[in-house]
Design a protein around this motif. Structure first.
Motif, PDB file in Angstrom:
ATOM      1  N   UNK A  52       0.796  -1.222   0.000  1.00 22.36           N
ATOM      2  CA  UNK A  52       0.000   0.000   0.000  1.00 22.36           C
ATOM      3  C   UNK A  52       0.830   1.275   0.000  1.00 22.36           C
ATOM      4  N   UNK A  53       2.048   1.222   0.512  1.00 18.37           N
ATOM      5  CA  UNK A  53       2.829   2.448   0.680  1.00 18.37           C
ATOM      6  C   UNK A  53       4.312   2.207   0.473  1.00 18.37           C
ATOM      7  N   UNK A  54       4.998   3.281   0.065  1.00 11.93           N
ATOM      8  CA  UNK A  54       6.445   3.259  -0.128  1.00 11.93           C
ATOM      9  C   UNK A  54       7.053   4.445   0.608  1.00 11.93           C
ATOM     10  N   UNK A  94      -4.634   5.265   0.237  1.00  9.96           N
ATOM     11  CA  UNK A  94      -4.708   3.875  -0.239  1.00  9.96           C
ATOM     12  C   UNK A  94      -5.927   3.140   0.302  1.00  9.96           C
ATOM     13  N   UNK A  95      -6.688   3.762   1.193  1.00  9.04           N
ATOM     14  CA  UNK A  95      -7.890   3.133   1.734  1.00  9.04           C
ATOM     15  C   UNK A  95      -7.640   2.142   2.855  1.00  9.04           C
ATOM     16  N   UNK A  96      -6.461   2.236   3.482  1.00 10.32           N
ATOM     17  CA  UNK A  96      -6.107   1.257   4.516  1.00 10.32           C
ATOM     18  C   UNK A  96      -6.919   1.418   5.795  1.00 10.32           C
ATOM     19  N   UNK A  97      -7.516   2.587   5.999  1.00 13.89           N
ATOM     20  CA  UNK A  97      -8.285   2.809   7.220  1.00 13.89           C
ATOM     21  C   UNK A  97      -9.758   2.461   7.049  1.00 13.89           C
ATOM     22  N   UNK A 112      -7.269  -8.906   5.813  1.00 17.29           N
ATOM     23  CA  UNK A 112      -6.680  -7.589   6.012  1.00 17.29           C
ATOM     24  C   UNK A 112      -5.233  -7.584   5.590  1.00 17.29           C
ATOM     25  N   UNK A 113      -4.734  -6.382   5.240  1.00 11.08           N
ATOM     26  CA  UNK A 113      -3.334  -6.189   4.921  1.00 11.08           C
ATOM     27  C   UNK A 113      -2.515  -6.043   6.192  1.00 11.08           C
ATOM     28  N   UNK A 147     -12.675   5.830   7.481  1.00  7.04           N
ATOM     29  CA  UNK A 147     -12.080   7.104   7.890  1.00  7.04           C
ATOM     30  C   UNK A 147     -12.553   8.167   6.919  1.00  7.04           C
ATOM     31  N   UNK A 148     -13.190   9.221   7.418  1.00  2.94           N
ATOM     32  CA  UNK A 148     -13.737  10.249   6.533  1.00  2.94           C
ATOM     33  C   UNK A 148     -12.785  11.434   6.399  1.00  2.94           C
TER      34      UNK A 148
END
Length: 236
Positions: A4-6, A75-78, A88-89, A136-137
């Motif tokens: 999801x992230x770098x 990335x929509x992880x929350x 889940x990731x 998460x909004x």
């Protein structure tokens, strides 16, 4: 970091070499995977206090954690869906387990929700499993403090009844405002964190079962988090 992230930790400038030490100024920017658009924050310069008792001193600015939060939010992880089976990731594994532990005390069914919210019992006479959709909004706000940091989260929770044909029926949606802090300390040469829930507030955003007071659900969830879930997480 994961799928999801770098993180970009390349040098901002040439290494500064002095007789007693070498000073490296690294970027420390976290991006959503494959998206290298600059985050909407400005990095403030900071310095490490002069110390010479250890071989290496490593410091992270608030900017690093802000970009971390922004990248995973983008990335929509929350955004987490909690049902009987959850995939889940890496990042959201703890968050998912955190809410699963909370929901396990209710067995997440309409029958249990109905014992807390009478309108749910009237709307769903037959007991059904419940699915929770947590979103998460806003970008979670991470603030650094001495020996700890705080996380401010604005989100929503939509509660669904899972019907026998596997379709879902929305019961109600709540807005959630949570403030947590993590105290940092070093134990046995390891950096350890201790989680604390400072505030948890619910407000009713939408309901298909009719209006009801959300305060009882808020109080029960807060109590379970404070007395059961958080102590269990801190003990691991």
């Amino acid at each position: 970091i994961d799928d999801l992230a770098e993180v970009d930790y390349s040098l901002n400038s040439l290494p500064a070499v002095f007789r007693p030490f070498i000073d490296l100024n690294l970027k420390g920017i976290v991006y959503p995977a494959g998206n290298y658009t600059d985050p909407p924050y400005v990095a403030a310069p900071f310095t490490i206090p002069d110390q010479s008792e250890s071989m290496l001193y490593l410091a992270f600015s608030e900017y690093f954690f802000q970009t971390f939060s922004f990248a995973y939010y983008t990335a929509g992880a929350f955004n987490v869906t909690i049902a009987e089976e959850v995939k889940s990731g890496k990042l959201i594994y703890f968050l998912t387990c955190f809410f699963l532990q909370t929901c396990s005390y209710f067995n997440i069914s309409t029958e249990i929700f109905g014992s807390i919210i009478p309108e749910v019992a009237k709307y769903s006479v037959t007991p059904y499993p419940v699915m929770l959709k947590l979103t998460a909004i806003e970008i979670p706000i991470i603030s650094l403090e001495q020996d700890s940091f705080t996380v401010e989260i604005q989100g929503s929770m939509e509660v669904f009844a899972v019907l026998p044909d596997s379709t879902t029926q929305s019961l109600f949606t709540t807005n959630i405002a949570a403030n947590t802090s993590i105290a940092l300390n070093i134990f046995d040469q390891k950096l350890m964190g201790s989680l604390c829930l400072n505030r948890l507030q619910f407000s009713l955003a939408h309901s298909n079962v009719g209006f009801f007071e959300i305060s009882l659900l808020e109080n029960i969830l807060s109590y379970i988090l404070q007395t059961e879930v958080i102590p269990s997480a801190n003990g691991k």
